[in-house]
Design a protein around this motif. Sequence first.
Motif, short mmCIF file in Angstrom:
data_model
loop_
_atom_site.label_atom_id
_atom_site.label_comp_id
_atom_site.label_asym_id
_atom_site.label_seq_id
_atom_site.Cartn_x
_atom_site.Cartn_y
_atom_site.Cartn_z
N ILE A 15 -4.85 43.46 -21.65
CA ILE A 15 -4.61 43.48 -20.20
C ILE A 15 -4.61 44.91 -19.68
CG2 ILE A 15 -2.90 42.96 -18.41
CD1 ILE A 15 -2.16 40.47 -19.98
N LEU A 16 -4.08 45.85 -20.45
CA LEU A 16 -4.09 47.26 -20.03
C LEU A 16 -5.53 47.77 -19.90
CD1 LEU A 16 -2.56 49.88 -19.40
CD2 LEU A 16 -2.62 50.36 -21.85
N ALA A 17 -6.37 47.44 -20.88
CA ALA A 17 -7.77 47.87 -20.80
C ALA A 17 -8.47 47.26 -19.60
CB ALA A 17 -8.50 47.49 -22.10
N VAL A 18 -8.22 45.97 -19.36
CA VAL A 18 -8.82 45.31 -18.21
C VAL A 18 -8.31 45.91 -16.91
CG1 VAL A 18 -8.93 43.11 -16.97
CG2 VAL A 18 -9.32 43.16 -19.42
N ALA A 19 -7.01 46.23 -16.85
CA ALA A 19 -6.44 46.81 -15.63
C ALA A 19 -7.04 48.17 -15.33
CB ALA A 19 -4.92 46.92 -15.78
N ILE A 20 -7.24 48.97 -16.35
CA ILE A 20 -7.84 50.30 -16.13
C ILE A 20 -9.28 50.17 -15.66
CG2 ILE A 20 -8.57 52.41 -17.29
CD1 ILE A 20 -6.01 52.14 -19.01
N ILE A 21 -10.06 49.34 -16.33
CA ILE A 21 -11.46 49.16 -15.95
C ILE A 21 -11.57 48.55 -14.55
CG2 ILE A 21 -13.57 47.86 -16.50
CD1 ILE A 21 -12.77 48.19 -19.46
N TYR A 22 -10.73 47.54 -14.27
CA TYR A 22 -10.76 46.90 -12.96
C TYR A 22 -10.37 47.88 -11.86
CZ TYR A 22 -9.75 43.50 -9.29
OH TYR A 22 -9.73 42.80 -8.12
N GLY A 23 -9.35 48.69 -12.13
CA GLY A 23 -8.91 49.66 -11.13
C GLY A 23 -9.96 50.72 -10.83
N LEU A 24 -10.67 51.16 -11.87
CA LEU A 24 -11.69 52.19 -11.66
C LEU A 24 -12.92 51.63 -10.95
CD1 LEU A 24 -11.50 54.10 -15.06
CD2 LEU A 24 -10.66 54.86 -12.82
N TRP A 25 -13.29 50.41 -11.25
CA TRP A 25 -14.50 49.85 -10.65
C TRP A 25 -14.27 49.25 -9.27
CZ3 TRP A 25 -17.22 46.86 -15.19
CH2 TRP A 25 -17.87 47.79 -15.99
N SER A 26 -13.12 48.63 -9.05
CA SER A 26 -12.96 47.89 -7.79
C SER A 26 -12.29 48.70 -6.69
CB SER A 26 -12.14 46.63 -8.04
OG SER A 26 -10.80 46.96 -8.31
N THR A 29 -6.19 47.64 -4.70
CA THR A 29 -4.84 47.93 -5.17
C THR A 29 -4.07 46.69 -5.59
OG1 THR A 29 -4.05 47.88 -2.89
CG2 THR A 29 -4.66 50.02 -3.80
N ALA A 30 -4.25 45.56 -4.91
CA ALA A 30 -3.44 44.38 -5.21
C ALA A 30 -3.75 43.83 -6.60
CB ALA A 30 -3.67 43.31 -4.15
N GLY A 31 -5.01 43.67 -6.93
CA GLY A 31 -5.39 43.15 -8.23
C GLY A 31 -5.04 44.11 -9.36
N THR A 32 -5.23 45.40 -9.12
CA THR A 32 -4.89 46.40 -10.13
C THR A 32 -3.39 46.41 -10.39
OG1 THR A 32 -6.74 47.72 -9.34
CG2 THR A 32 -5.14 48.82 -10.75
N THR A 33 -2.61 46.33 -9.33
CA THR A 33 -1.15 46.28 -9.49
C THR A 33 -0.73 45.03 -10.23
OG1 THR A 33 -0.91 47.51 -7.43
CG2 THR A 33 1.02 46.36 -8.24
N ALA A 34 -1.33 43.90 -9.91
CA ALA A 34 -0.99 42.65 -10.59
C ALA A 34 -1.33 42.72 -12.08
CB ALA A 34 -1.72 41.48 -9.94
N LEU A 35 -2.44 43.34 -12.42
CA LEU A 35 -2.81 43.47 -13.83
C LEU A 35 -1.86 44.41 -14.57
CD1 LEU A 35 -6.69 43.55 -13.59
CD2 LEU A 35 -5.30 41.86 -14.79
N PHE A 36 -1.45 45.50 -13.94
CA PHE A 36 -0.48 46.39 -14.58
C PHE A 36 0.88 45.71 -14.73
CE2 PHE A 36 -3.39 49.93 -13.57
CZ PHE A 36 -3.43 50.51 -14.83
N MET A 37 1.25 44.88 -13.77
CA MET A 37 2.51 44.13 -13.91
C MET A 37 2.40 43.10 -15.02
SD MET A 37 3.60 43.77 -9.92
CE MET A 37 5.04 42.81 -10.23
#
Length: 132
Positions: A15-26, A29-37
């Motif tokens: 999930i951390l890897a997905v959150a980092i990749i998702y945050g950099l590409w997209s 903020t809402a989805g990135t925050t949800a993934l980090f949570m």
Amino acid sequence: MKLQGKMFLWLAVFILAVAIIYGLWSHETAGTTALFMAFGLSVMIGYYLAFTARRADTGAQDREDADVADDAGELGFFSPHSWQPLFLGIGGALAFMGVIFGWWLLYFSVPVILIALWGWVFEYYRGEDQRY
């Protein structure tokens, strides 16, 4: 519990890897925050299970040679007739409606929540169901 703890910790890494990749590409903020949570929650559950596995006896799920029947038996005591979760749900629903319709509803929901929590915690310390 060792296996479940490891599974949640590996899930947290994913999930951390997905959150980092998702945050950099997209750049959303809402989805990135949800993934980090979700990462944080997975770490908490994995750590708890790994920590508890060190103190608890080895269960059948941690042994390679175990059968399904090895884990059979009593799992604990669960209340068969408690009304407190219903009242706690009603109080929670009122509290969330207070967020939507007006904060004045919290004057009605907070006492319901507190009484339901008190009743749920102490339901086996009084009356005919007294256990201790």
